[in-house]
Write a protein that holds these residues in place. Structure first.
Motif, PDB file in Angstrom:
ATOM      1  N   ASN A  56     -72.707  47.752  29.416  1.00 57.12           N
ATOM      2  CA  ASN A  56     -72.017  48.980  29.792  1.00 57.12           C
ATOM      3  C   ASN A  56     -70.524  48.728  29.906  1.00 57.12           C
ATOM      4  OD1 ASN A  56     -74.296  50.781  30.106  1.00 57.12           O
ATOM      5  ND2 ASN A  56     -74.869  49.525  31.857  1.00 57.12           N
ATOM      6  N   PRO A  58     -66.909  50.447  31.124  1.00 55.09           N
ATOM      7  CA  PRO A  58     -66.381  51.561  31.926  1.00 55.09           C
ATOM      8  C   PRO A  58     -65.338  52.378  31.160  1.00 55.09           C
ATOM      9  CG  PRO A  58     -65.469  49.461  32.663  1.00 55.09           C
ATOM     10  CD  PRO A  58     -66.517  49.130  31.666  1.00 55.09           C
ATOM     11  N   ASP A  59     -65.148  53.613  31.576  1.00 59.88           N
ATOM     12  CA  ASP A  59     -64.106  54.456  31.002  1.00 59.88           C
ATOM     13  C   ASP A  59     -62.746  53.797  31.210  1.00 59.88           C
ATOM     14  OD1 ASP A  59     -65.949  56.350  30.275  1.00 59.88           O
ATOM     15  OD2 ASP A  59     -65.681  57.566  32.082  1.00 59.88           O
ATOM     16  N   GLY A  60     -61.893  53.921  30.219  1.00 61.85           N
ATOM     17  CA  GLY A  60     -60.553  53.359  30.328  1.00 61.85           C
ATOM     18  C   GLY A  60     -60.433  51.945  29.814  1.00 61.85           C
ATOM     19  N   ALA A  61     -61.551  51.312  29.423  1.00 65.27           N
ATOM     20  CA  ALA A  61     -61.494  49.956  28.887  1.00 65.27           C
ATOM     21  C   ALA A  61     -60.766  49.947  27.546  1.00 65.27           C
ATOM     22  CB  ALA A  61     -62.900  49.390  28.733  1.00 65.27           C
ATOM     23  N   GLU A  62     -59.921  48.940  27.348  1.00 62.39           N
ATOM     24  CA  GLU A  62     -59.139  48.815  26.117  1.00 62.39           C
ATOM     25  C   GLU A  62     -59.365  47.441  25.492  1.00 62.39           C
ATOM     26  OE1 GLU A  62     -55.045  51.023  26.577  1.00 62.39           O
ATOM     27  OE2 GLU A  62     -55.376  49.789  28.361  1.00 62.39           O
ATOM     28  N   LEU A  77     -58.989  46.210  31.523  1.00 66.44           N
ATOM     29  CA  LEU A  77     -59.200  47.354  32.399  1.00 66.44           C
ATOM     30  C   LEU A  77     -58.364  47.171  33.667  1.00 66.44           C
ATOM     31  CD1 LEU A  77     -60.852  49.988  32.897  1.00 66.44           C
ATOM     32  CD2 LEU A  77     -62.479  48.553  34.154  1.00 66.44           C
ATOM     33  N   LYS A 322     -70.521  50.502  19.491  1.00 66.63           N
ATOM     34  CA  LYS A 322     -71.003  51.388  20.542  1.00 66.63           C
ATOM     35  C   LYS A 322     -72.335  51.994  20.121  1.00 66.63           C
ATOM     36  CE  LYS A 322     -66.808  52.941  22.920  1.00 66.63           C
ATOM     37  NZ  LYS A 322     -66.011  54.138  23.316  1.00 66.63           N
ATOM     38  N   SER A 324     -73.670  54.150  22.560  1.00 68.23           N
ATOM     39  CA  SER A 324     -73.525  55.392  23.318  1.00 68.23           C
ATOM     40  C   SER A 324     -72.083  55.447  23.793  1.00 68.23           C
ATOM     41  CB  SER A 324     -74.487  55.436  24.505  1.00 68.23           C
ATOM     42  OG  SER A 324     -74.134  54.467  25.473  1.00 68.23           O
ATOM     43  N   THR A 325     -71.753  56.444  24.561  1.00 70.25           N
ATOM     44  CA  THR A 325     -70.372  56.600  25.016  1.00 70.25           C
ATOM     45  C   THR A 325     -69.904  55.416  25.831  1.00 70.25           C
ATOM     46  OG1 THR A 325     -70.734  58.981  25.124  1.00 70.25           O
ATOM     47  CG2 THR A 325     -68.771  58.131  26.219  1.00 70.25           C
ATOM     48  N   THR A 326     -70.808  54.822  26.616  1.00 64.99           N
ATOM     49  CA  THR A 326     -70.399  53.758  27.533  1.00 64.99           C
ATOM     50  C   THR A 326     -71.103  52.430  27.296  1.00 64.99           C
ATOM     51  OG1 THR A 326     -72.060  54.460  29.145  1.00 64.99           O
ATOM     52  CG2 THR A 326     -69.850  55.394  29.363  1.00 64.99           C
ATOM     53  N   GLN A 327     -71.915  52.314  26.260  1.00 66.47           N
ATOM     54  CA  GLN A 327     -72.653  51.074  26.045  1.00 66.47           C
ATOM     55  C   GLN A 327     -72.377  50.500  24.663  1.00 66.47           C
ATOM     56  OE1 GLN A 327     -77.015  51.163  26.126  1.00 66.47           O
ATOM     57  NE2 GLN A 327     -76.991  49.454  27.561  1.00 66.47           N
TER      58      GLN A 327
END
Length: 334
Positions: A56, A58-62, A77, A322, A324-327
């Motif tokens: 997983n 997290p949002d904002g990971a670059e 992050l 990816k 999914s959106t977060t995985q």
């Protein structure tokens, strides 16, 4: 007669005593063992099917990237580099500093991360060893008007690092390229007010090739112009290099890949059926990405990652994508 009857009775008793234990062993004990064995195989298969395989994010990971260490991925992050085991979704380690980390890059030929901090007008270069979890300071230098690091190129053969950084001066954006050699000497190699879109460094020669936003590519300070079948081409996108230091360029009008070395056209191929969104170039391999489709530029062939929503990275025969959106998940390239 009585003697014969006794022998017959004893024989029957002996047979019964022999057969019953054998029957019990064969049909009960062994049957139970077989049932358990089959059950265990089934459980093993179930475990394999449901084994967690992915991490997983997290949002904002670059800068989500594969590392040279198998199963370990990294991302930036909130000013920290987080490393995860992609198979267990557990945090492997976390790189924290006194100030925010602004950029990092996994080295493709060793288990080391190169990372950068910006503090008090200076860029600091450090490394992190994934195996020992140790940090090492290397060099710091002034970077006036620093905004961000756009790219970093290095060569383990010539031991040089080039850093493409965006800066601002008098409200104008200026792209700068800094060069650091093996003796830790730092110099401003290049400055361009029109912007530098891409840079590429040769393996065996300390030679940086760069491209501006108008499609002009420069090698040794001169613009690259290729003559192919009596036609001159002078606007390209840099794709990357191979192990022989051939430079691969994409010509937009003809939708062609041109192979260039030492001011000469070497080879080419039209790929009119592949309009790419992203280029992944590292470890002398080049991949063009379009959705879940991948075009291997060096070998001129295409493959697809069926389950991929987005392909994030490819390194050393592994692809990170990816699901999914977060995985995210990784697998070997077939």
């Amino acid at each position: 007669m009585r003697f014969l009857k006794k022998i017959l009775i004893y024989s029957i008793i002996g047979i019964v005593l022999t057969v019953l234990p054998l029957y019990y062993v064969n049909n009960i004990l062994l049957a139970e063992a077989s049932a358990d064995e089959i059950k265990e195989v089934t459980l093993t298969k179930v475990k394999t099917v449901f084994k967690k395989d992915g991490a997983n994010i997290p949002d904002g990971a670059e800068l989500i990237s594969l590392t040279n260490k198998e199963n370990v991925i990294a991302f930036l992050l909130d000013g920290q580099v987080i490393l995860k085991d992609i198979n267990t979704d557990s945090e492997f380690d976390r790189i924290q500093e006194y100030n925010d980390i602004v950029y990092f890059k996994p080295l493709y030929d060793r288990n080391i991360l190169l990372y950068f901090i910006y503090d008090d007008g200076k860029i600091e270069i450090k490394t992190y060893n994934i195996d020992t979890k140790e940090k090492m300071e290397h060099e710091s230098f002034k970077a006036e008007g620093f905004v961000r690091i756009k790219d970093v190129k290095y060569s383990s053969l010539t031991n040089v690092i080039y850093i493409l950084a965006e800066s601002i001066r008098d409200n104008n954006i200026v792209d700068k390229v800094y060069r650091i050699d093996i003796m830790k000497n730092v110099s401003l190699y290049l400055k361009n007010q029109n912007g530098i879109k891409d840079i590429e460094l040769l393996n065996k020669d300390d030679r940086l090739i760069y491209q501006d936003f108008n499609g002009a590519v420069y090698d040794k300070g001169k613009r690259v112009v290729l003559k192919v079948k009596k036609t001159l081409f002078k606007e390209f996108n840099i794709l990357g290099i191979d192990e022989l230091d051939n430079l691969y360029l994409y010509e937009k009008e003809q939708k062609s890949i041109f192979v260039y070395q030492d001011s000469k056209f070497v080879d080419g191929k039209v790929i009119s059926d592949f309009d790419y969104d992203k280029v992944i170039s590292k470890n002398n391999r080049i991949y063009l990405i379009k959705g879940n489709r991948v075009y291997d530029v060096i070998n001129f062939k295409e493959f697809t990652i069926d389950k991929a929503e987005e392909i994030l990275d490819i390194m050393n025969g592994r692809v990170l994508y990816k699901i999914s959106t977060t995985q995210v998940k990784s697998e070997l390239i077939k």
